[in-house]
Design an enzyme around this catalytic site. Sequence first.
Site, PDB file in Angstrom:
ATOM      1  CB  SER A  14       0.886  -9.902   5.013  1.00  0.00           C
ATOM      2  OG  SER A  14       1.042  -9.696   3.635  1.00  0.00           O
ATOM      3  CG  HIS A 110       5.676  -4.256  -8.294  1.00  0.00           C
ATOM      4  ND1 HIS A 110       4.864  -3.194  -7.962  1.00  0.00           N
ATOM      5  CD2 HIS A 110       5.280  -4.675  -9.516  1.00  0.00           C
ATOM      6  CE1 HIS A 110       4.010  -2.976  -8.954  1.00  0.00           C
ATOM      7  NE2 HIS A 110       4.238  -3.865  -9.899  1.00  0.00           N
TER       8      HIS A 110
HETATM    9  C1  GAR Z   1       1.734  -6.590  -1.531  1.00  0.00           C
HETATM   10  O1  GAR Z   1       1.152  -7.462  -2.466  1.00  0.00           O
HETATM   11  C2  GAR Z   1       2.826  -5.775  -2.186  1.00  0.00           C
HETATM   12  O2  GAR Z   1       3.563  -6.478  -3.144  1.00  0.00           O
HETATM   13  C3  GAR Z   1       2.026  -4.683  -2.820  1.00  0.00           C
HETATM   14  O3  GAR Z   1       1.031  -4.366  -1.888  1.00  0.00           O
HETATM   15  C4  GAR Z   1       0.744  -5.511  -1.103  1.00  0.00           C
HETATM   16  C5  GAR Z   1       0.918  -5.134   0.348  1.00  0.00           C
HETATM   17  O4  GAR Z   1       0.515  -6.185   1.181  1.00  0.00           O
HETATM   18  N1  GAR Z   1       2.842  -3.547  -3.133  1.00  0.00           N
HETATM   19  C6  GAR Z   1       2.626  -2.736  -4.154  1.00  0.00           C
HETATM   20  O5  GAR Z   1       1.700  -2.878  -4.926  1.00  0.00           O
HETATM   21  C7  GAR Z   1       3.597  -1.584  -4.265  1.00  0.00           C
HETATM   22  N2  GAR Z   1       3.709  -1.152  -5.628  1.00  0.00           N
HETATM   23  P1  GAR Z   1       1.022  -6.243   2.670  1.00  0.00           P
HETATM   24  O6  GAR Z   1       0.731  -4.867   3.304  1.00  0.00           O
HETATM   25  O7  GAR Z   1       0.211  -7.328   3.308  1.00  0.00           O
HETATM   26  O8  GAR Z   1       2.498  -6.545   2.647  1.00  0.00           O
END
Ligand code: GAR
Length: 201
Positions: A14, A110
Amino acid sequence: MKKRVAILISGRGSNMEALIRAAQDHNYPATIELVISNKDSALGLQVANSYGIDTKTVIRKNFNSDQEFDDHISNILLQVQIDIICTAGYMKILTKKFVDEWMNKIINIHPSLLPSYKGLNTHRRALEDGARVTGCTTHIVRAELDSGPIIMQESVHIEKDDDEDTLAAKVLKLEHRIFPESLQKIASGKLIIKDNIVLEN
Ligand code: GAR
């Protein structure tokens, strides 16, 4: 000249989509050239394709070491003449050599107010601690996990009835705002990095 960006993902994508959508604006200083996933099941791959973005999957088990894996990704990025890398839910730690090769060119998002809650399960840990505020951070990537000069942060209040899911949803909304804005600042050269601090140019 617009900066050429690659996005590394592992899942839903996302944040990747937020970057792709921002880059559709003609005035945005970056173009999304490539999405690389380390998981072939990552939903984000289909999302990227639906926007006509090239995707590649690079699987760790096809390499002998993390270094060979990262070297392979680095070579792909060089071939595609990438200027900036965004890690968007990329759940693999980058090797020091990779980070050094792309020094100051990797941006991560993050889901916490760094330096609090590095690593995984950030929302659960904030709730368990009874924290009143949490949020998200964009930062320039350094070799140590979830560290490096901070570009932007946004915070949310943790309400009494929040659980991990409601908190994640609230924070994700902010992520989708600050990640494209952070890439815009970096790509347009508006920021300089002095020691461990990001300053407006
Ligand atoms: C997001 O919340 C991002 O900040 C987190 O994973 C999620 C991915 O969502 N990242 C971490 O935890 C990395 N340390 P997405 O695939 O929908 O962007």
